[in-house]
Design a protein around this motif. Structure first.
Motif, PDB file in Angstrom:
ATOM      1  N   SER A 113       0.623  -1.095  -0.157  1.00  0.00           N
ATOM      2  CA  SER A 113      -0.368   0.145  -0.002  1.00  0.00           C
ATOM      3  C   SER A 113       0.745   1.169   0.088  1.00  0.00           C
ATOM      4  N   GLY A 114       2.330   1.165   0.391  1.00  0.00           N
ATOM      5  CA  GLY A 114       3.391   2.345   0.244  1.00  0.00           C
ATOM      6  C   GLY A 114       3.629   2.848   1.915  1.00  0.00           C
ATOM      7  N   LYS A 115       2.903   2.200   2.710  1.00  0.00           N
ATOM      8  CA  LYS A 115       3.157   2.614   4.524  1.00  0.00           C
ATOM      9  C   LYS A 115       5.091   2.228   4.159  1.00  0.00           C
ATOM     10  N   SER A 116       5.858   1.245   4.399  1.00  0.00           N
ATOM     11  CA  SER A 116       7.095   1.242   4.221  1.00  0.00           C
ATOM     12  C   SER A 116       7.493   2.158   3.081  1.00  0.00           C
ATOM     13  N   VAL A 117       7.372   2.406   2.361  1.00  0.00           N
ATOM     14  CA  VAL A 117       8.067   3.396   0.692  1.00  0.00           C
ATOM     15  C   VAL A 117       8.274   4.913   1.428  1.00  0.00           C
ATOM     16  N   THR A 118       6.820   5.082   2.414  1.00  0.00           N
ATOM     17  CA  THR A 118       6.622   6.153   2.776  1.00  0.00           C
ATOM     18  C   THR A 118       7.408   6.604   3.680  1.00  0.00           C
ATOM     19  N   GLY A 157      15.552   8.559   3.450  1.00  0.00           N
ATOM     20  CA  GLY A 157      16.026   9.040   2.201  1.00  0.00           C
ATOM     21  C   GLY A 157      16.685   7.628   2.436  1.00  0.00           C
ATOM     22  N   LEU A 158      16.710   6.677   2.614  1.00  0.00           N
ATOM     23  CA  LEU A 158      16.726   4.980   2.587  1.00  0.00           C
ATOM     24  C   LEU A 158      16.216   4.810   1.285  1.00  0.00           C
ATOM     25  N   HIS A 159      16.320   5.590  -0.065  1.00  0.00           N
ATOM     26  CA  HIS A 159      15.945   4.989  -1.175  1.00  0.00           C
ATOM     27  C   HIS A 159      16.453   4.972  -2.500  1.00  0.00           C
ATOM     28  N   ASP A 160      16.402   3.897  -2.977  1.00  0.00           N
ATOM     29  CA  ASP A 160      18.046   4.490  -4.208  1.00  0.00           C
ATOM     30  C   ASP A 160      17.045   5.645  -5.165  1.00  0.00           C
ATOM     31  N   ARG A 161      18.503   6.361  -5.253  1.00  0.00           N
ATOM     32  CA  ARG A 161      18.103   7.993  -5.302  1.00  0.00           C
ATOM     33  C   ARG A 161      18.547   7.519  -7.160  1.00  0.00           C
ATOM     34  N   ASP A 162      18.615   6.210  -8.252  1.00  0.00           N
ATOM     35  CA  ASP A 162      19.488   6.302  -9.420  1.00  0.00           C
ATOM     36  C   ASP A 162      17.619   5.891  -9.710  1.00  0.00           C
ATOM     37  N   ARG A 163      17.495   5.235  -9.195  1.00  0.00           N
ATOM     38  CA  ARG A 163      15.900   4.757 -10.114  1.00  0.00           C
ATOM     39  C   ARG A 163      14.264   5.410  -9.458  1.00  0.00           C
ATOM     40  N   THR A 164      14.738   5.879  -8.606  1.00  0.00           N
ATOM     41  CA  THR A 164      13.494   6.572  -7.561  1.00  0.00           C
ATOM     42  C   THR A 164      13.235   8.403  -8.788  1.00  0.00           C
ATOM     43  N   ALA A 165      12.086   8.219  -8.776  1.00  0.00           N
ATOM     44  CA  ALA A 165      11.835   9.832  -9.091  1.00  0.00           C
ATOM     45  C   ALA A 165      10.502  10.464  -7.553  1.00  0.00           C
ATOM     46  N   ILE A 166      10.911  11.384  -7.073  1.00  0.00           N
ATOM     47  CA  ILE A 166      10.210  11.574  -5.775  1.00  0.00           C
ATOM     48  C   ILE A 166      10.141  13.124  -5.749  1.00  0.00           C
ATOM     49  N   LEU A 225      10.937  18.714   8.231  1.00  0.00           N
ATOM     50  CA  LEU A 225      11.528  17.582  10.008  1.00  0.00           C
ATOM     51  C   LEU A 225      11.361  18.867  10.349  1.00  0.00           C
ATOM     52  N   ASP A 226      11.736  19.072  11.274  1.00  0.00           N
ATOM     53  CA  ASP A 226      11.361  20.831  11.648  1.00  0.00           C
ATOM     54  C   ASP A 226      11.908  21.358  11.292  1.00  0.00           C
ATOM     55  N   GLY A 227      11.058  22.063   9.978  1.00  0.00           N
ATOM     56  CA  GLY A 227      11.978  22.656   9.495  1.00  0.00           C
ATOM     57  C   GLY A 227      12.511  23.042   8.585  1.00  0.00           C
ATOM     58  N   LYS A 228      13.161  21.559   8.024  1.00  0.00           N
ATOM     59  CA  LYS A 228      14.548  21.413   7.544  1.00  0.00           C
ATOM     60  C   LYS A 228      13.548  20.189   6.237  1.00  0.00           C
ATOM     61  N   GLU A 229      13.905  20.724   5.222  1.00  0.00           N
ATOM     62  CA  GLU A 229      13.586  20.054   3.601  1.00  0.00           C
ATOM     63  C   GLU A 229      14.005  18.748   3.368  1.00  0.00           C
ATOM     64  N   LEU A 230      13.630  18.005   3.575  1.00  0.00           N
ATOM     65  CA  LEU A 230      14.609  16.465   3.447  1.00  0.00           C
ATOM     66  C   LEU A 230      14.791  16.203   2.253  1.00  0.00           C
ATOM     67  N   LEU A 231      13.793  16.422   1.220  1.00  0.00           N
ATOM     68  CA  LEU A 231      14.339  16.166   0.078  1.00  0.00           C
ATOM     69  C   LEU A 231      15.483  16.656  -0.938  1.00  0.00           C
TER      70      LEU A 231
END
Length: 345
Positions: free
Chosen positions: A50-55, A61-70, A76-82
């Motif tokens: 359903s997308g729970k763990s992916v979220t 930030g524990l995703h494959d940046r080469d294969r993932t479009a976000i 987080l406390d005002g800091k942009e994580l993406l």
């Protein structure tokens, strides 16, 4: 989910996480928004896929940046994580935010002692000496209820029971006093008694540290025990959200009705069979048009014009409460009342 006069500690806005595969693009998360305040627990519930763990892997930030479009926004406390660099995320992980994984045995290194693994996390973020890290590891093992922590600190993961390994994972996750803790089905493989102990432990530690917790599960019984607010996911989208009391006592979406109908109850009649949700979760490579739940929904014929199969229902949130469904509010209330009456007789 948070009051308007309180800035949420974690804010997720219109998050989209898509993976490129040989078969096409997997829309694992497709427009998700929620807030979480310090000291509160958000339960995210839904079937596998359903997308729970992916979220939550994306939040850390524990995703494959080469294969993932976000796309979207995660504050987080005002800091942009993406837009944060990997170095910045490494500083935040374990220190500002941390995660407890489902399988502690697979997550812990078999080649190092429990104490060394907890201590190294502490040293990395604080610069403590080996002696200080060992003292801190013993303190954390004691805090999570490991007997004889000054002795067990030198044991390896295979020398711990399943419940003790999960406690050790919690100790490692909390060793730097993170302000956000993500728990990804941490009690699934444990027996009921140990599960209850872990839940009580998390609640006690939250009260002590004021930690914000995201608790991922497919079990609404667990949600009833630990969550303040609930977000129900289906096919990469949020289909319902509200307080625990609102979602469990007066659910507004047919998928949530299905989850509740498939659960045994302690106070209901023993001869009433459980009602499984028909069909299977949608393929996120080629999701259904309209409402993603409509192929499995037994109420779609009640909606005029076939909207369920052609138009995506809007998730309209008022005071933290909402459901993405084409049924009218009166229809939803009446149908759920009928279901409840049927199950109680």
């Amino acid at each position: 989910m948070t009051s308007t006069d309180q800035q949420p500690f974690l804010s997720v806005r219109d998050l989209k996480v898509h993976f490129s595969t040989e078969d096409g693009v997997v829309k694992a998360v497709d427009g998700l928004s929620f807030d979480l305040a310090k000291g509160k627990t958000l339960g995210i519930v839904g079937e596998s896929g359903s997308g729970k763990s992916v979220t939550n892997l994306t939040i850390l930030g524990l995703h494959d940046r080469d294969r993932t479009a976000i796309d979207g926004e995660i504050l987080l406390d005002g800091k942009e994580l993406l837009t944060a660099t990997e170095r910045e995320l490494e500083q935040l992980r374990g220190n500002k935010m941390s995660m407890i994984f489902q399988d502690a045995l697979a997550s812990l290194s078999p080649y190092h002692t429990i104490g060394k693994q907890i201590g190294e996390t502490y040293r990395k973020h604080t610069g403590a000496s080996k002696a200080e890290a060992r003292t801190r590891a013993i303190e954390m093992l004691r805090r999570v209820g490991i007997p004889q922590p000054d002795v067990r600190v030198d044991d390896y993961p295979h020398q711990f029971s399943g419940g003790m390994r999960q406690r050790a994972m919690i100790a490692m996750a909390l060793v730097c006093d993170p302000e956000l803790l993500v728990a990804d089905e941490p009690t699934t493989a444990l027996d009921v008694t140990v599960q209850a102990q872990i839940m009580d432990l998390l609640k006690d530690l939250q009260q002590e540290f004021g930690t914000a917790i995201i608790f991922i599960t497919h079990d609404l019984g667990v949600i009833a025990d630990i969550a303040d607010d609930v977000l129900v996911m289906y096919g990469g989208r949020c289909v319902e959200r509200g307080t625990k009391k609102e979602v469990l006592r007066a659910p507004q979406h047919p998928y949530t009705w299905g989850l509740l109908g498939s659960m045994p109850t302690l106070d209901g009649p023993v001869d009433v069979p459980l009602t499984p949700i028909p069909g299977s979760p949608p393929s996120l490579l080629n999701p259904p048009t309209g409402c993603r739940f409509h192929p499995r929904c037994t109420f779609k014929e009640k909606v005029q014009g076939g909207l369920c199969s052609t138009e995506q229902p809007l998730l309209e949130i008022t005071d933290g409460r909402g459901a993405a469904c084409h049924l009218t509010a009166d229809q939803r209330r009446d149908y759920f009342a009928d279901q409840t009456a049927t199950r109680s007789h």
